[in-house]
Design an enzyme around this catalytic site. Sequence first.
Site, PDB file in Angstrom:
ATOM      1  N   CYS A  36       1.086  -1.451   0.326  1.00  0.00           N
ATOM      2  CA  CYS A  36      -0.064   0.090  -0.021  1.00  0.00           C
ATOM      3  C   CYS A  36       0.564   1.405  -0.419  1.00  0.00           C
ATOM      4  O   CYS A  36       2.063   1.410  -0.100  1.00  0.00           O
ATOM      5  CB  CYS A  36      -1.328   0.177   1.356  1.00  0.00           C
ATOM      6  SG  CYS A  36      -0.431   0.389   2.914  1.00  0.00           S
TER       7      CYS A  36
ATOM      8  N   ASN B 216       2.345   2.117   4.812  1.00  0.00           N
ATOM      9  CA  ASN B 216       3.083   0.770   4.786  1.00  0.00           C
ATOM     10  C   ASN B 216       2.809   0.939   6.461  1.00  0.00           C
ATOM     11  O   ASN B 216       3.220   0.241   7.178  1.00  0.00           O
ATOM     12  CB  ASN B 216       4.164  -0.121   4.683  1.00  0.00           C
ATOM     13  CG  ASN B 216       4.672  -1.530   5.389  1.00  0.00           C
ATOM     14  OD1 ASN B 216       5.605  -1.720   5.579  1.00  0.00           O
ATOM     15  ND2 ASN B 216       3.240  -2.150   4.704  1.00  0.00           N
TER      16      ASN B 216
ATOM     17  N   CYS C 202      -1.594   0.749   7.545  1.00  0.00           N
ATOM     18  CA  CYS C 202      -2.843   0.388   7.258  1.00  0.00           C
ATOM     19  C   CYS C 202      -2.880  -0.845   6.950  1.00  0.00           C
ATOM     20  O   CYS C 202      -3.414  -2.058   7.067  1.00  0.00           O
ATOM     21  CB  CYS C 202      -3.383   1.809   6.983  1.00  0.00           C
ATOM     22  SG  CYS C 202      -3.371   2.996   7.974  1.00  0.00           S
ATOM     23  N   ARG C 203      -2.835  -0.531   5.286  1.00  0.00           N
ATOM     24  CA  ARG C 203      -3.902  -2.143   4.228  1.00  0.00           C
ATOM     25  C   ARG C 203      -2.779  -2.626   4.682  1.00  0.00           C
ATOM     26  O   ARG C 203      -3.448  -3.820   4.734  1.00  0.00           O
ATOM     27  CB  ARG C 203      -4.259  -0.688   3.580  1.00  0.00           C
ATOM     28  CG  ARG C 203      -5.400  -0.032   3.250  1.00  0.00           C
ATOM     29  CD  ARG C 203      -5.237   0.403   1.957  1.00  0.00           C
ATOM     30  NE  ARG C 203      -4.315   1.368   2.261  1.00  0.00           N
ATOM     31  CZ  ARG C 203      -4.440   1.754   0.800  1.00  0.00           C
ATOM     32  NH1 ARG C 203      -5.393   1.396  -0.585  1.00  0.00           N
ATOM     33  NH2 ARG C 203      -2.728   2.810   0.235  1.00  0.00           N
ATOM     34  N   SER C 204      -1.865  -2.271   4.045  1.00  0.00           N
ATOM     35  CA  SER C 204      -1.045  -3.539   4.136  1.00  0.00           C
ATOM     36  C   SER C 204      -0.546  -4.673   5.565  1.00  0.00           C
ATOM     37  O   SER C 204      -0.006  -6.065   4.337  1.00  0.00           O
ATOM     38  CB  SER C 204       0.717  -3.442   3.050  1.00  0.00           C
ATOM     39  OG  SER C 204       1.469  -2.343   3.293  1.00  0.00           O
TER      40      SER C 204
END
Length: 141
Positions: free
Chosen positions: A8, A11, A13-15
């Site tokens: 993301c 690196n 939050c999402r990933s």
Amino acid sequence: MKRVVMVCLGNICRSPMAEFVMKDLAKDRDDLVIESRATSSWEHGNPIHRGTQAILNQYHIPYSASKTSQQIKEQDLADYDVIFAMDESNLKDLLALSKGRYDDKIHLFIEGGIPDPWYTGDFEETYRLVKQACESWLKKL
């Protein structure tokens, strides 16, 4: 052994959420190595966002508290077998870094992408989509 990396923007939050959700879902498999990276250096060295930590804790998903943001490098594209972009912007950045050499390894994680909770504030929605994508991809890996 398949090496998988989630990517993301920052690196934090999402990933990392996708990394640890997939690790949890695949805990009985020893054929996968799963990590995460960022397309940018903005958050380099920063820990997982507290909102992501809260969601992982809420769903009893173990994660490494020492995990910090790392930017993806060209060598990572060679080293990983499957590279997942969390959204279209990340996909575009990864394809630019690939310069056509590793494009076949790079995939959008889920159709429509995973919205960035850094901006939306909706970590629950991000988790729902991440889990859905992880479950789908694990059947294919």
